[in-house]
Design a protein around this motif. Structure first.
Motif, mmCIF file in Angstrom:
data_model
loop_
_atom_site.group_PDB
_atom_site.id
_atom_site.type_symbol
_atom_site.label_atom_id
_atom_site.label_comp_id
_atom_site.label_asym_id
_atom_site.label_seq_id
_atom_site.Cartn_x
_atom_site.Cartn_y
_atom_site.Cartn_z
ATOM 1 N N PHE C 256 0.830 -1.204 0.000
ATOM 2 C CA PHE C 256 0.000 0.000 0.000
ATOM 3 C C PHE C 256 0.859 1.247 0.000
ATOM 4 O O PHE C 256 1.425 1.625 1.022
ATOM 5 N N PRO C 257 0.973 1.872 -1.159
ATOM 6 C CA PRO C 257 1.786 3.089 -1.183
ATOM 7 C C PRO C 257 1.127 4.154 -0.316
ATOM 8 O O PRO C 257 -0.089 4.249 -0.257
ATOM 9 N N PRO C 258 1.930 4.956 0.383
ATOM 10 C CA PRO C 258 1.351 5.986 1.247
ATOM 11 C C PRO C 258 0.860 7.180 0.436
ATOM 12 O O PRO C 258 1.276 7.369 -0.702
ATOM 13 N N ILE C 259 -0.007 7.943 1.008
ATOM 14 C CA ILE C 259 -0.540 9.110 0.320
ATOM 15 C C ILE C 259 0.286 10.352 0.643
ATOM 16 O O ILE C 259 0.132 11.381 0.021
ATOM 17 N N ARG C 263 8.115 9.384 -2.362
ATOM 18 C CA ARG C 263 7.800 8.190 -3.153
ATOM 19 C C ARG C 263 8.921 7.192 -3.000
ATOM 20 O O ARG C 263 10.056 7.483 -3.324
ATOM 21 N N VAL C 264 8.597 6.028 -2.470
ATOM 22 C CA VAL C 264 9.630 4.992 -2.393
ATOM 23 C C VAL C 264 9.144 3.781 -3.174
ATOM 24 O O VAL C 264 7.939 3.521 -3.259
ATOM 25 N N LYS C 265 10.059 3.036 -3.704
ATOM 26 C CA LYS C 265 9.653 1.875 -4.483
ATOM 27 C C LYS C 265 9.232 0.749 -3.552
ATOM 28 O O LYS C 265 9.948 0.402 -2.593
ATOM 29 N N LEU C 266 8.073 0.223 -3.793
ATOM 30 C CA LEU C 266 7.553 -0.878 -2.991
ATOM 31 C C LEU C 266 7.655 -2.143 -3.822
ATOM 32 O O LEU C 266 7.736 -2.103 -5.052
ATOM 33 N N ASN D 202 4.513 -1.756 -10.776
ATOM 34 C CA ASN D 202 5.938 -1.663 -11.087
ATOM 35 C C ASN D 202 6.205 -2.052 -12.532
ATOM 36 O O ASN D 202 7.059 -1.477 -13.196
ATOM 37 N N LEU D 222 -6.006 6.913 -5.130
ATOM 38 C CA LEU D 222 -5.110 8.053 -5.252
ATOM 39 C C LEU D 222 -3.686 7.697 -4.885
ATOM 40 O O LEU D 222 -2.734 8.203 -5.479
ATOM 41 N N ALA D 223 -3.582 6.799 -3.904
ATOM 42 C CA ALA D 223 -2.235 6.459 -3.462
ATOM 43 C C ALA D 223 -1.454 5.808 -4.587
ATOM 44 O O ALA D 223 -0.276 6.115 -4.802
ATOM 45 N N ARG D 226 -0.419 8.327 -7.136
ATOM 46 C CA ARG D 226 0.708 9.101 -6.645
ATOM 47 C C ARG D 226 1.995 8.298 -6.789
ATOM 48 O O ARG D 226 3.048 8.821 -7.111
ATOM 49 N N TYR D 227 1.846 6.976 -6.585
ATOM 50 C CA TYR D 227 3.013 6.092 -6.628
ATOM 51 C C TYR D 227 3.546 5.942 -8.045
ATOM 52 O O TYR D 227 4.736 5.929 -8.282
ATOM 53 N N ALA D 229 2.125 7.544 -11.257
ATOM 54 C CA ALA D 229 1.945 8.450 -12.386
ATOM 55 C C ALA D 229 2.811 9.684 -12.303
ATOM 56 O O ALA D 229 3.097 10.196 -11.214
ATOM 57 N N ASP D 230 3.218 10.189 -13.484
ATOM 58 C CA ASP D 230 3.932 11.444 -13.530
ATOM 59 C C ASP D 230 2.959 12.584 -13.270
ATOM 60 O O ASP D 230 3.238 13.499 -12.523
ATOM 61 N N SER D 246 1.746 14.485 -10.063
ATOM 62 C CA SER D 246 1.044 13.716 -9.032
ATOM 63 C C SER D 246 1.371 14.172 -7.623
ATOM 64 O O SER D 246 0.472 14.417 -6.813
ATOM 65 N N MET D 247 2.661 14.287 -7.329
ATOM 66 C CA MET D 247 3.032 14.603 -5.960
ATOM 67 C C MET D 247 2.477 15.947 -5.552
ATOM 68 O O MET D 247 1.845 16.100 -4.510
ATOM 69 N N LEU D 250 -1.442 16.005 -5.174
ATOM 70 C CA LEU D 250 -2.019 15.338 -4.017
ATOM 71 C C LEU D 250 -1.547 15.972 -2.707
ATOM 72 O O LEU D 250 -2.222 15.882 -1.694
#
Ligand code: ATP
Ligand code: ATP
Ligand code: MG
Ligand code: MG
Ligand code: NI
Lengths: 317, 325, 306, 321, 530
Positions: C256-259, C263-266, D202, D222-223, D226-227, D229-230, D246-247, D250
């Protein structure tokens, strides 16, 4: 008249590629009691139909001299008022009845498939027009239409088949259309479109194979309907009185007043044969239903629908 | 309301299609009613007589499109012309005399088959694998596999002739005058039993299995589980939750099966000499009586369409989802 | 304090002709009064199986083959059908996976709510209807909608109706089986807020089932993570978040990527990675139980697939 | 289509949409209901860029994706793919060339693979239809499944024998077989098991990085937007209401609808309790803003590329670059 | 299930049960008693309306009825009838000559026919004179058997052709329609009948049946007194159930049933071929199996039992081509050039296979059997015949235009064989193929026959007529224009449970038909059983 046995489900128009899926289907069919019973009865009738010329090489409709005689050693099912052997008539009758039933059923199903696929694939106006037509044909009272149609075409198996197809396709089309419609909405059809597949290929290779079981059930249903409707037509004298079929056998039984004379052995066999074949087909149908919808299968033990979860004896530690 | 209007539109189109079909069909038939009549009564007439007979019966006509519009006009004024095989009785009179009996037979057998069949289906599905679920369906399917007329004739001979416990023919005893008194009604009922029974027996299996299967699917719905979790009494779950929903496909099928029932009634009527449009239609076809044939076919179609429309109205009452569209 | 629900070594099998599937395998857990216990895990791991077996709602091929369920000391598995019926909903209520389908489409929602009262409290129809209206207000739906049919309500409203129904008899345990999966985040948040509010007011314990770890962490007091019918880790929410011990739990947390934040790679769980022979739970820290596990890298292999 | 065979001219966006409108009519002639699924959509996706489309259910995200995939026919507007206005040049459905250029991955991996075909057949069809089969199909197939991190053994499997994640990878492989320039991914992970979702995301990122494929990523999560998308674009009721990197978007949502969405994402870090009054206020605001849609306004400056659809009072008209 | 069998119980109970008669080919009745309508309710022309005279084919006698006597003019160009005194219509009006004039006007206007008739004139109240435009001796019976309608009623009708005439006024014995239902109705006695002493039964009750089956069932079950329809194996189904009271009598007085060969086809042009085919068929089997032994094989005169007194025994004795002799048939065919090949199948002299269709309407199941037997018989001598059984309308359409090969067909049945032979042998009735004709479907004419027929029409002298008929029979026997099969039996069975006085073979005062002119003779002879 060559009588083609009904195609086994795996090689039907809609069979998935011979892979594990169809094998599994066949195996499931083999394990299903209803299917086995149905197929066994069908096999017997098909065998009889094929073997009729061997079993009864003489023309079964040949009119003899002696009147009706009750079942006995010489004629196992007795003879008709015209001295014909009832068993021979019944066995020979299976040829035309099964032939007409199967052919009319297949044709009606094919029409149904075409209409169903066209409705589903093209949608919009095509769907509107075709489904209106389907519904109109569905609502038109079948037998009266059958009677009218049969009366104005020259007698013969061809006519009977055409008439049965005209009145029988709509039922298949309705079921197949709704099924095709739901498959049309599936993503894999959209995926095929996006891949760039041609419409015909999408209809035949993407949509149709997924309707296999419903095609099977409508086919069986149409065959049942066709056999019954043919018998009804012929009984009313609207068929071809010169072919030997179960319907004409009953027609002759009734015009010769066999029931009034207490000659049940003339009247009963053909009716029973129709019932048995229809029953066998219906059983196959239910088997297909049960295989595709496991919920319909007989549970291992009788249970009311909202019985609480079973607890195995001594489960509690 | 939108749903109802839409259905109404559909029925109108269906009606138009069927009257057009109806117009075309007889015209495709070979031969003409006069020779048909003569061949039936095995008479020989001279050509001049045949001609006058044809004139009398009004068999000749104009170009088809003229006839077509005249025909459509007459259909909407309810004038189907004069029957040929029953000349000079107007078609409407012939139909009016027959229709009530077919309606009675059809309605009673449909009603019984639907009620009993659905009830059996509900019960069978509710107790999966019980006696009712394992024995009755195959039995009913087997009975249902017999041709209508075969069962009808068989039961007529067994109950009527051999046992002598049921009337052999007609809708009521000869000599009785139709009225609403008890004797007449019970007489009509007695005459109705066998014909209706033969139709009910043939069709009941289908209803039962259809209901059973939808009921089984319905039983797997979340709202049934929810109802159970709520601790409702089984009876309430069965009828108010499961059966109420499973009934919906049945209701639409009632409409569809009407045409079937009319067809079945045709054969039954012939066997039991029961008055009705089915038999009359057969006679009209055999006598090449176009006007009567058209009138009957139209009446049957209109009745089926009307009944379907009524079914739709009922459906709307039963399924709130279609009410607003 | 005595737990409201005490499940011990519960094993549920789906028996079929070929082989039996274990839907739940020696699952033990307790829920204390007023506690929110989360049950996480991916699809098919047996979360619903446990929820349904608590209320004994599982259907035919399912069998409870081992273990016990005690509710406030009473043996649930030993209850007679009638006893069970009156126990259901009064003591334990449940919100099903999809509210869209758990309301009878041809019955007015008011009647469905009132059913609970007429059945369990033998209330007359009219009084039941009045209570139903009150309940609707409780979950923020105007009581004028009492005559509406389910399809006339939005998904969120339907879910609220079900929740209202679940709270009707003030049960002591509420089972929420993925109550919000079919809903939008916005509605989901509102519904959960509603539940939390009701819980504060009525004080019931909750068994909360979802596969959304963020949601679970936000809501639950304690969390159990399930894998293939077994519980692989059971710990207080904060402990789990800080320090997931089991590899699978870690994978879940990493899915679950954080909001917020960088941004870190999971990585999540690698495709085809399976855990086999999951052992019994062992306490690694106070209140933190973990199952020792073997990780088997099993890329595609046809025969092992279900 | 010429543009797909020639390398895209530098600077030409992969997809450019102008003024796109789509209305669904349902019901028959008696009672017709109309639903505006898309209103004046303006969108650009650059080559090698991932654009996320977020919004609540029914906001028109899938419809937009399906319009670009030419599965739906929009009423008005232009759809340019590498400069060619395909709605004008290919009126009667998309050409094969277009299909080769633009591909789509569907939401439901169970539904997007035909259960009656083996995996290899599915992939082979994609190759054959576009004449990419070449002499050694088998090798190409193996290469394909490996590029989506699967074992070549899956080739002979039927879809139902695969897990959801595996299936979705196959769906991506099928798309890759065509070597497209644009991929439309409609909620590709929402039906997947939680633990494998991130793997598919990924994979998409890898496609962008390694093949320079432009991706439209449709999601309501949304998360994940954010993870991955550009840029992210927020849709509400058929309109695009806010868009930007994105960053940035959000972290600093402008439109009340975006704020609503962002505020609703479950977050264990959140401390302040849910406030129904604030929620009601937000909804009112959304209603106000959408009642009189005005123009796009840059949030900080043109360089940030963060814009928001302001209500009517705002008059400045700026395009996002 | 009580009280549901149709026991004759009703208002007429005080005078005993009604005479219950089934009608097997009308599933329902409509209240139409218009004698000019081809679909009038049963008994309209039997019990309601009467004719001037009645010819009884069973006994061969003529019974004066509404006319007491009649005489032909010497020149044969007119015929005078003296009406019976004291005859009244059922409404009490007198029966007068004007009624006859009106009837014939209506008949000719509505239904045509009577083309030889010039005028119908009322000489006085009780005398009518018919004048003819040519000599035509069969006219007596044609005119005499026309049922008469009352002038005072029918001249009032605006559209007599479309009149349903629901409450008929007639001179017959049972005219009062009562309790009319679509499935049954009653006819009660005419209060003003001219032979009140003969109205011994309380009334006639007609029952509607959709087919033979139902009607037979009713007969077997004893629900009807009279069964005028075909019944399979009547001895065991019907009579044996109550041999004391039940009996049947099927006199072969119906129309002759022929197998006609289209003589415009080369293969049937040679009389020897026709005779050979005739000899190849086993009429005994046809009659026994196909017709349930209810009739007799035809002889070389082609005359049915109706014409027994015209039959020339010498002609019958002289010829052999209606006897079954397959060998002789084969020989004849060989001689005619229709030789058999190695496979036993014959070919025509042109080398074509000798094969043809036998057309027969699909609804005539008994004739279908007959056709099947013929086909079988022919198969034995190497001739391939295929039974083709479309609807009757299609069959007859083929007959009318001459586009058929062979077919089973009924023939004219009148008091004298004149029409019969005219239809079968006169050149005048031969039309080209493609042109529609309603008689002589087989299209064969002979000039000798033309002459004889003209002579027959011109004379009223019975001896002379008999001679002419013998000559015609000889020509028939020589030409074999059609292959006669058997005379149609006149079905009829009855029970004496309720009524006695039925016609029998010993007392053939009428046949047992319910649709013949003689029916009224039965109605006026029956009396309640003790
Ligand atoms: N009726 C059934 N017959 C056979 N197996 C079943 C049945 N119902 C469930 N199972 C199996 O039991 C296991 C657990 O299912 P369960 O529904 O409890 O999963 P879940 O965790 O609730 O999944 P989800 O998140 O998808 O709801 C699954 O592997 C499933 O295949
Ligand atoms: N074929 C169609 N006919 C009629 N209306 C449609 C059709 N497809 C979509 N719609 C409507 O258009 C609107 C937008 O639908 P769309 O599927 O694009 O939403 P979405 O944003 O993808 O939602 P979700 O997140 O649920 O997938 C919805 O209100 C939907 O009901
Ligand atoms: Mg679940
Ligand atoms: Mg979508
Ligand atoms: Ni291009």
């Amino acid at each position: 008249m060559a009588l083609a046995p009904p195609a086994p489900p795996s090689t039907g128009t809609a069979g998935p590629p011979p892979g594990r899926a169809s094998l599994r289907f066949l195996r499931a069919l083999g394990r299903n009691g209803k299917a086995v019973a149905g197929l066994a009865i069908l096999a017997i009738f098909i065998a009889l139909a094929l073997l009729a010329p061997v079993l009864f090489p003489e023309d079964p409709s040949r009119i003899g001299s002696g009147g009706a005689s009750a079942p006995g050693a010489e004629h196992w099912l007795g003879t008709t008022a015209k001295g014909q052997d009832v068993l021979a008539l019944t066995v020979w009758g299976s040829r035309s009845s099964l032939f007409v039933g199967v052919i009319a059923g297949i044709l009606a199903t094919i029409v149904g498939i075409i209409v169903g696929l066209a409705c589903a694939y093209f949608g919009k106006a095509v769907d509107d027009v075709l489904s209106l037509l389907t519904n109109v044909f569905l609502l038109l009272p079948g037998l009266p239409l059958l009677v009218i149609l049969a009366a104005f075409m020259p007698p013969g198996l061809g006519t009977v088949i055409i008439v049965l197809v005209i009145t029988g396709w709509a039922g298949s089309a309705r079921v197949l259309r709704s099924q095709a419609l739901s498959i049309r909405g599936k993503d894999y059809v959209a995926a095929a479109l996006v891949t760039g597949e041609r419409p015909l290929r999408i209809m035949l290779r993407e949509i149709l194979p997924n309707m296999a079981s419903i095609v099977m059930t409508t086919l069986l249903g149409s065959v049942i309907g066709a056999i019954g409707a043919q018998a009804g037509l012929e009984f009313l004298g609207l068929g071809d009185a010169n072919t030997i079929s179960w319907g004409t056998n009953l027609f002759w039984a009734s015009t010769d007043g066999s029931l009034m004379l207490g000659q049940w052995w003339i009247f009963a066999p053909s009716g029973l044969a129709i019932a048995l074949v229809a029953f066998a087909l219906a059983m196959c149908n239910y088997a297909v239903d049960e295989i595709t919808n496991p919920r319909l299968r007989k549970p291992r033990r009788a249970a009311s629908a909202n019985a609480p979860t079973a607890v195995t004896q001594g489960a509690q530690a | 309301m939108g749903f109802i209007l839409r259905r109404l539109g559909f029925y109108l189109v269906a009606f138009w299609a069927s009257i057009t079909l109806n117009f075309m069909l007889p015209r495709l038939m070979p031969g003409d009613p006069v020779t048909r009549m003569l061949s039936r009564s095995q008479q020989r007439l001279d050509p001049q007589q045949v001609e006058s007979l044809q004139r009398l019966l009004g068999v000749e006509g104009g170009p088809w499109w003229q006839e077509y519009f005249a025909y459509i006009g007459r259909v909407f004024t309810g004038d189907f012309g004069v029957s040929i095989s029953r000349f000079p009785t107007p078609v409407s009179e012939v139909i009016a005399a027959q229709l009530p009996w077919t309606l009675l037979l059809g309605a009673v057998s449909l009603f019984l088959a639907v009620i009993i069949g659905n009830l059996l289906g509900i019960l069978a599905a509710w107790r999966r694998g019980g006696a009712l679920d394992s024995v009755v369906p195959p039995l009913l399917v087997f009975i249902g596999s017999f041709p209508y007329f075969w069962l009808a004739m068989g039961s007529l001979y067994v109950f009527g002739v051999a046992l002598g416990i049921s009337p052999l023919r007609h809708a009521f005893s000869v000599g009785l005058t139709p009225s609403w008194d008890l004797t007449f009604i019970s007489d009509v009922a007695a005459h109705l039993i066998l014909p209706a029974l033969s139709i009910v027996l043939v069709s009941i299996g289908g209803w039962m299995l259809g209901m059973r299967n939808t009921m089984i699917s319905t039983n797997a719905e979340d709202y049934i589980l929810m109802a159970e979790a709520k601790g409702l009494r089984p009876r309430r779950i069965m009828f108010n939750y499961a059966a109420r929903n499973a009934l919906l496909p049945s209701v639409t099928n009632i409409g569809m099966s009407l045409g079937f029932i009319v067809g079945g009634a045709l054969l039954t009527e012939v066997v039991f000499a029961y008055p009705g449009v089915g038999y009359q239609l057969l006679a009209a076809v055999q006598g090449l009586d176009y006007p009567l044939m058209q009138g009957l076919f139209l009446t049957i179609t209109a009745a089926v369409l009307l009944a379907n429309f009524l079914v739709d109205l009922v459906y709307v009452r039963l399924d709130p989802r279609v009410r607003v569209g | 304090m005595r737990p409201v629900l005490d499940i011990d070594e519960l094993t549920v099998e789906y028996v079929s002709d070929e082989r039996s599937v274990r839907g739940a395998d020696r699952v033990s857990l307790q829920i204390a009064p007023g506690e929110i216990l989360g049950l996480a895990g991916e699809s098919g791991c047996g979360k619903s199986t446990i929820a349904h077996s608590i209320m004994r709602l599982l259907k035919d091929p399912a069998r409870i083959t081992h273990g016990s369920i005690r509710f406030d000391g009473a043996d649930v598995l030993g209850m007679a059908p009638d006893e069970l019926r009156s126990w259901r909903w009064r003591e334990v209520a449940m919100v099903f996976q999809s509210a869209m389908n758990s309301l009878n489409p041809v019955m007015r929602i008011g009647d469905q709510l009132a059913d609970v009262f007429t059945t369990h409290e033998r209330m007359p129809k009219r009084a039941a209807a009045a209570r139903a209206a009150e309940l609707l207000e409780l979950v923020g739906i105007p009581s004028s909608r009492i005559d509406a049919y389910p399809h006339q309500l939005s998904g969120g409203q339907r879910q609220r109706v079900v929740i209202a129904m679940a709270c009707a008899l003030r049960p002591r345990l509420l089972i929420l089986d993925e109550p919000t999966t079919a809903l939008d985040v916005v509605v989901q948040q509102e519904i959960l807020a509603q539940i939390r509010e009701l819980q504060a007011e009525l004080g019931f314990a909750v068994l909360f089932i979802t596969h959304d770890m963020s949601l679970m962490l936000e809501l639950s007091d304690r969390i159990g993570v399930m894998y293939a019918g077994r519980i692989v880790e059971l710990a207080p929410a904060s402990a789990l978040r800080r320090e997931p011990r089991h590899a699978y739990t870690q994978a879940l947390m990493g899915a679950f990527p954080p909001i917020t934040g960088p941004r870190v790679k999971l990585t999540g769980l690698g495709e085809g990675v399976r855990f086999t022979s999951i052992g019994d739970l062992a306490e690694v820290a106070p209140g933190h139980f973990v199952a020792p596990a073997d990780t088997t890298e099993a890329p595609f292999e046809k025969e092992t697939q279900r | 289509m010429s543009t797909t065979t020639a390398p895209p001219a530098a600077g030409t966006p992969a997809v450019r949409i102008r003024g796109l409108n789509k209305t669904f009519t349902s019901g028959s002639f008696v009672s017709r209901t109309r639903l505006r699924a898309l209103r004046d959509i303006e969108l650009e996706i650059g080559a090698g860029e991932i654009v996320a489309l977020v919004g609540e259910s029914g906001s028109g995200k899938s419809t937009l994706a399906r319009c670009i995939a030419r599965l739906e026919q929009p009423e008005t507007g232009s759809l340019e793919v590498f400069g060619e206005n395909v709605l004008a040049t290919q009126r009667r459905g998309a050409s094969r060339g277009y299909r080769r250029c633009v591909q789509m991955v569907f939401q439901d991996p169970f539904g997007s693979l035909n259960p009656t075909h083996r995996v290899e057949h599915v992939l082979e069809r994609s190759l054959c239809v576009h004449g990419k089969a070449g002499s050694n199909v088998r090798a190409r197939l193996v290469e394909l499944v490996e590029s989506v991190d699967l074992d070549p053994a899956v080739l002979s499997a039927f879809p139902h024998e695969l897990s959801g994640g595996q299936r979705q990878r196959i769906a991506i492989a099928r798309v890759l077989a065509v070597e497209p320039e644009v991929i439309l991914a409609d909620e590709p992970t929402s039906m997947l098991d939680v633990s494998v979702r991130i793997g598919v995301l990924n994979l998409l990122a890898k496609l962008r990085d390694e093949h320079g494929i432009a991706i439209l990523y449709v999601t309501h999560d949304l998360a994940s937007a954010r993870y991955l998308a550009d840029r992210t674009i927020v849709m509400n009721a058929g309109s695009m209401v806010e868009g930007g990197p994105s960053m940035r978007l959000l972290d600093d949502p402008q439109h009340p609808y975006t704020r609503l969405l962002v505020g609703a994402v479950p977050d264990p870090e959140r401390t302040e309790p849910f406030d129904p009054d604030a929620r009601a206020e937000l909804r009112r605001e959304i209603a106000d803003w959408t009642a009189a849609p005005g123009q796009r306004r840059e949030v900080v400056d043109a360089a940030t590329a963060h814009w928001v659809l302001t209500p009517h009072e705002h008059t400045s008209r700026q395009e996002n670059a | 299930l009580t009280g549901c069998t149709a026991t004759p119980d009703d208002g007429a109970a005080e005078s005993g049960p009604m005479l219950t008669v089934p009608r097997e080919d009308m599933g329902t009745f409509s209240q139409n008693f218009n004698p000019f309508s081809p679909n009038a309710a049963p008994m309209t022309t039997q019990s309601v309306y009467e004719s001037l005279l009645i010819y009884n084919p069973a006994g061969g006698d003529t019974v004066p009825w509404l006319a007491e006597s009649w005489e032909a003019a010497d020149d044969g160009l007119s015929q005078t009838f003296h009406l019976r005194e004291g005859v009244k219509w059922s409404d009490g009006a007198d029966f007068v000559a004007a009624d006859i004039v009106t009837t014939f006007e209506l008949q000719r206007e509505l239904l045509g026919g009577f083309d030889y008739l010039d005028t119908v004139k009322a000489i006085d109240e009780k005398t009518v004179q018919f004048t003819f435009n040519r000599k035509f001796s069969p006219a007596l019976f044609e005119v005499g058997q026309q049922v008469i309608v009352p002038d005072h009623i029918w001249s009032e009708f605006e559209d007599p052709g479309n009149e349903e005439n629901p409450t008929p006024v007639g001179t017959g014995p049972y005219t009062e329609v009562s309790n009319f239902q679509t499935q049954s109705f009653d006819l009660l006695p005419n209060p003003n009948y001219w032979q009140p002493e003969k109205q011994k039964i309380p009334g006639v009750r007609m029952l509607a049946f959709a087919g033979n089956d139902g009607a037979n069932l009713a007969a077997v079950n004893g629900d009807v007194d009279w069964a005028p329809q075909y019944m399979p194996d009547i001895q065991s189904t019907f009579v044996d159930k109550d041999p004391e009271n039940r009996a049947y009598w099927f006199p072969p007085t119906g129309a002759e049933i022929n197998w006609q060969l289209n003589t415009t086809l080369d293969m049937f042009a040679d009389p020897d071929v026709r005779k050979a085919l005739s000899m190849a068929i086993d009429r005994e089997q046809i009659v026994k199996v196909g017709m349930s032994d209810y009739t007799i094989p035809a002889d070389c005169t082609g005359l049915s039992g109706n014409y027994d007194e015209w039959r020339d025994a010498d002609v019958v004795a002289d010829c052999d081509w209606t006897g079954y002799d397959a060998d002789a048939a084969a020989e004849l065919l060989d001689d005619a050039g229709f030789t058999a090949g190695a496979d036993g199948q014959r070919t025509t002299p042109d080398g074509e296979p000798f094969a043809f269709d036998i057309s027969v309407g699909s609804t005539s199941s008994d004739w279908l059997s007959v056709a099947n037997i013929i086909a079988q018989n022919l198969q034995d001598i190497g001739v391939k015949a295929t039974v083709d059984s479309p609807d009757w309308a299609a069959v007859v359409a083929g007959y009318e235009t001459g586009e058929f090969e062979t077919g089973i067909v009924w023939s004219a049945n009148a008091p004298t064989p004149y029409q019969y032979y005219r239809n079968i042998m006169s050149t005048e009735s031969v039309k080209d193929v493609g042109e529609q004709t309603f008689d002589n479907y087989h299209r064969l004419g002979d000039e000798r026959a033309d002459e004889l027929l003209a002579d027959f029409a011109a004379t009223s002298d019975e001896a002379e007529q008999a001679d002419i008929m013998s000559e015609l029979q000889r020509i028939y026997s020589e030409l074999a224009p059609v292959v006669p099969l058997f005379p149609g039996p006149e079905w009829g069975a009855y029970t004496t449970d309720n009524f006695v006085g039925w016609p029998t073979e010993e007392d053939p005062y009428a046949t047992l038909a319910t649709r013949a002119p003689t029916t009224v003779l039965v109605l006026t002879s029956l009396e309640p059983a003790e």
